[in-house]
Design a protein around this motif. Structure first.
Motif, short mmCIF file in Angstrom:
data_model
loop_
_atom_site.label_atom_id
_atom_site.label_comp_id
_atom_site.label_asym_id
_atom_site.label_seq_id
_atom_site.Cartn_x
_atom_site.Cartn_y
_atom_site.Cartn_z
N LYS A 269 9.98 -6.52 13.18
CA LYS A 269 9.03 -7.52 13.65
C LYS A 269 9.28 -7.84 15.13
O LYS A 269 8.35 -7.95 15.94
CB LYS A 269 9.16 -8.80 12.81
CG LYS A 269 8.14 -9.87 13.18
CD LYS A 269 8.27 -11.08 12.27
CE LYS A 269 7.24 -12.14 12.65
NZ LYS A 269 7.35 -13.35 11.79
N GLU A 270 10.55 -7.97 15.51
CA GLU A 270 10.89 -8.30 16.88
C GLU A 270 10.60 -7.12 17.82
O GLU A 270 10.08 -7.30 18.93
CB GLU A 270 12.36 -8.70 16.98
CG GLU A 270 12.81 -9.15 18.35
CD GLU A 270 12.06 -10.38 18.87
OE1 GLU A 270 12.05 -10.58 20.10
OE2 GLU A 270 11.49 -11.14 18.04
N GLU B 190 14.19 -0.15 7.05
CA GLU B 190 12.91 -0.79 6.76
C GLU B 190 12.00 0.17 5.99
O GLU B 190 11.37 -0.20 5.00
CB GLU B 190 12.23 -1.19 8.07
CG GLU B 190 10.98 -2.02 7.91
CD GLU B 190 11.28 -3.51 7.98
OE1 GLU B 190 10.32 -4.27 8.05
OE2 GLU B 190 12.46 -3.90 7.94
N GLU C 266 18.13 -10.20 13.27
CA GLU C 266 17.57 -11.02 12.18
C GLU C 266 16.34 -10.37 11.55
O GLU C 266 16.18 -10.35 10.33
CB GLU C 266 17.20 -12.41 12.73
CG GLU C 266 16.70 -13.37 11.66
CD GLU C 266 16.30 -14.71 12.25
OE1 GLU C 266 15.57 -15.44 11.59
OE2 GLU C 266 16.71 -15.01 13.39
N ASN C 267 15.45 -9.83 12.40
CA ASN C 267 14.21 -9.21 11.89
C ASN C 267 13.84 -8.05 12.82
O ASN C 267 12.96 -8.19 13.66
CB ASN C 267 13.08 -10.25 11.84
CG ASN C 267 11.96 -9.82 10.91
OD1 ASN C 267 11.74 -8.63 10.71
ND2 ASN C 267 11.25 -10.78 10.36
#
Length: 562
Positions: free
Chosen positions: A189-190, A240, A185-186
């Protein structure tokens, strides 16, 4: 283009009857800080001994003999000979050159048939693209553009941090606390959250460090599970990063990171052994560098693991073979200065003179509350968030001041991101910069938006004019002459910026041009329909050419309406 300095040099050489060479004369010629002191000046101090006269007397006797094309007058001012050029004749020549060549004005041949390799940006995969990476990224990109302006073929390399013990830590953290759904999902960030948690947990449980080392060893040995996770982390990171690079308008020719050199280090080590340069120190293999006043360069640790230096040696040899570079630039923070001196020294000890063409281009840090930003400690500001906030602020300003502007979103993106870029590049690269979004996004003073707005103002004048620009006749007023002299300097500012590896030289010059133009705009009725309008429009057109090309060279976008 007429070389006005060369004209003055030739005149002086003739009058001085060979007392100084033309090269020596050229080196001594100065540009006065005040317009009242002329356009060029020559100090006569070095002639006092030869002529057995005071410098002031020499200046007085010599000035009256100086005459030549484009020279309006020469006068003595104490020990100086000051030259004043004919504004009208000289400005016509300069503006005509710029208007004919447009973007080619400032294009140099210094690097013709030569290659410059630039290693810059180089973020670590599985970590966010933070403000800490901005300096290397934008300085490197600007230097790549400057290299191309100087005639070099520029090869842009993103030496990704995609190998090392941190991946053992990340694999350990993911296997203990990670959720596949959350990562999907991310991803960044995770993964950052897992990385930070690992270091927090490891402070209380040091055994985690051993587990991480074990997993990295598995990765090095080709463990399938470790390899799948590593590849996943890398692919998600590149997606990213690409989003940020697209926002900045930056591209690369190679994304070969640290992992690319895994199979290329052994040949370097074998050559070091063959040349008897590798010695043992406390169980580790090193190259001693006492003659260079440097600590030993670690090549292999006692457990057989290679180090950054080993990879950078392999990378240097690979790049020389692949690109036959004439310049190899490493745009990396100043804290790595000793490392790059070691790498360069080892290559020279191996007998390769091309190591002299390798240059570390250091720079200061972005600081947060006076401290270096650290991913490990969670003290990180995400670059994408800063860029988004800058664009939003620009959009709000446009809505307030120019609600009817065409392409508002495109202009807001150009202005917001341009503000961030220019705030970095106008600073001397060796200075540390305290992170302040407020300072970056100030739309007045010596800022990117100020340059863009000045340029848009000049374009607006050209759109409003009924006449077309013409440099057939020059201008004779002092305000236009100050701009013209600055525009004449553009090719040399490009050269200086690249040779000094300092985009701030160009950035500060563009501010000078913009300030001179705004002063002119405030003092002269540019669109007044008289005999001088075509020449004034030629000057305005020349300003747009230089500001536009200069900003694009720095990596900024150039809206024609704001």
């Amino acid at each position: 283009m007429i070389n006005f300095k060369a004209i003055f040099t030739a005149q002086l050489a003739s009058v001085l009857n060979g007392q100084l060479s033309e090269e020596a004369i050229t080196d001594l010629i100065e540009t006065p800080k005040k317009p009242a002191h002329g356009d060029l000046a020559f100090p006569c101090f070095t002639l006092a001994k030869a002529f057995r006269k005071s410098p002031a007397s020499i200046a007085e006797e010599t000035a009256c003999q100086i005459q030549g094309p484009y020279i309006e007058k020469a006068e003595a001012a104490g020990p100086y000979i000051n030259i004043f050029y004919s504004k009208e004749a000289a400005s016509a020549v300069i503006m005509e050159k710029i208007l004919i060549e447009e973007k080619e004005y400032g294009q140099l041949n210094d690097g013709a048939d030569k290659t410059a390799v630039l290693d810059f940006s180089s973020p670590n995969i599985a970590k966010p693209f933070s403000m800490g990476h901005l300096r290397s990224t934008v300085i490197g990109n600007a230097l790549g553009n400057l290299a191309e302006k100087c005639g070099y073929k520029a090869v842009r390399i993103n030496h990704l941090g995609d190998w090392g013990t941190q991946f053992g830590k990340l694999i350990t953290a993911y296997k203990k606390w990670g959720s596949p759904d959350k990562v999907k999902e991310n991803p960044i960030k995770e993964l950052l959250s897992l990385y930070i948690r690992f270091h927090e947990e490891a402070e209380a449980n040091p055994a985690l460090e051993d587990e991480a080392r074990s997993w990295f060893k598995e990765l090095e040995n080709g463990n399938k599970e470790a390899g799948i996770l590593w590849n996943w982390f890398r692919e998600e990171s590149l997606k990213e990063f690409q989003r940020v690079y697209d926002m900045l308008g930056i591209h690369f020719d190679s994304y070969n990171g640290e992992a690319f050199y895994n199979d290329k280090m052994e040949s370097v080590i074998e050559e070091l052994i063959a040349k008897e340069l590798l010695t043992e120190s406390d169980g580790a293999d090193v190259v001693q560098l006492p003659d260079e006043d440097l600590p030993p360069c670690l090549i292999k640790k006692s457990d057989g693991a290679t180090l950054y230096a080993t990879r950078d040696l392999a990378a240097a040899f690979y790049r020389k073979a692949a690109y036959q570079f004439d310049h190899s630039l490493y745009i990396v923070g100043q804290e790595q200065s000793i490392h790059f001196r070691q790498v360069k020294s080892v290559i020279k000890k191996m007998g390769y003179e091309w190591a002299d063409n390798m240059t570390h281009v250091p720079f200061g840090l972005y600081l947060k509350d006076g401290k270096k930003m650290s991913t490990r400690k969670g003290r990180v500001i995400l670059l994408e968030e800063v860029l988004d906030e800058a664009v939003l602020l620009a959009k709000n300003n446009i809505e307030a001041k120019s609600p009817g502007l065409e392409n508002k979103n495109e202009v807001a993106e150009a202005v917001g991101i341009g503000a961030i870029l220019f705030h970095d590049l106008k600073n001397d690269r060796m200075n540390n910069i305290e992170f302040s979004l407020e300072d970056m996004l100030t739309f007045e003073g010596e800022t990117g938006p100020y340059l863009q707005y000045t340029n848009a103002r000049a374009y607006s004048l050209l759109r409003k004019a009924d006449d077309l620009p013409s440099a057939k006749n020059g201008l004779s007023d002092s305000y236009s002459w100050e701009i013209t002299k600055l525009l004449y300097q553009y090719p040399e500012k490009i050269r200086q910026s690249y040779m000094q590896f300092s985009p701030s030289v160009l950035a500060k010059y563009l501010i000078d041009v913009a300030q001179a133009f705004n002063k002119y705009y405030g003092q002269v009725r540019i669109l007044e329909n008289d005999a001088g309008i075509k020449a004034r429009l030629a000057l305005v057109k020349a300003v747009t050419i230089i500001l536009s090309d200069g900003m694009q060279t720095l990596g900024m976008k150039v809206p024609q309406k704001m």
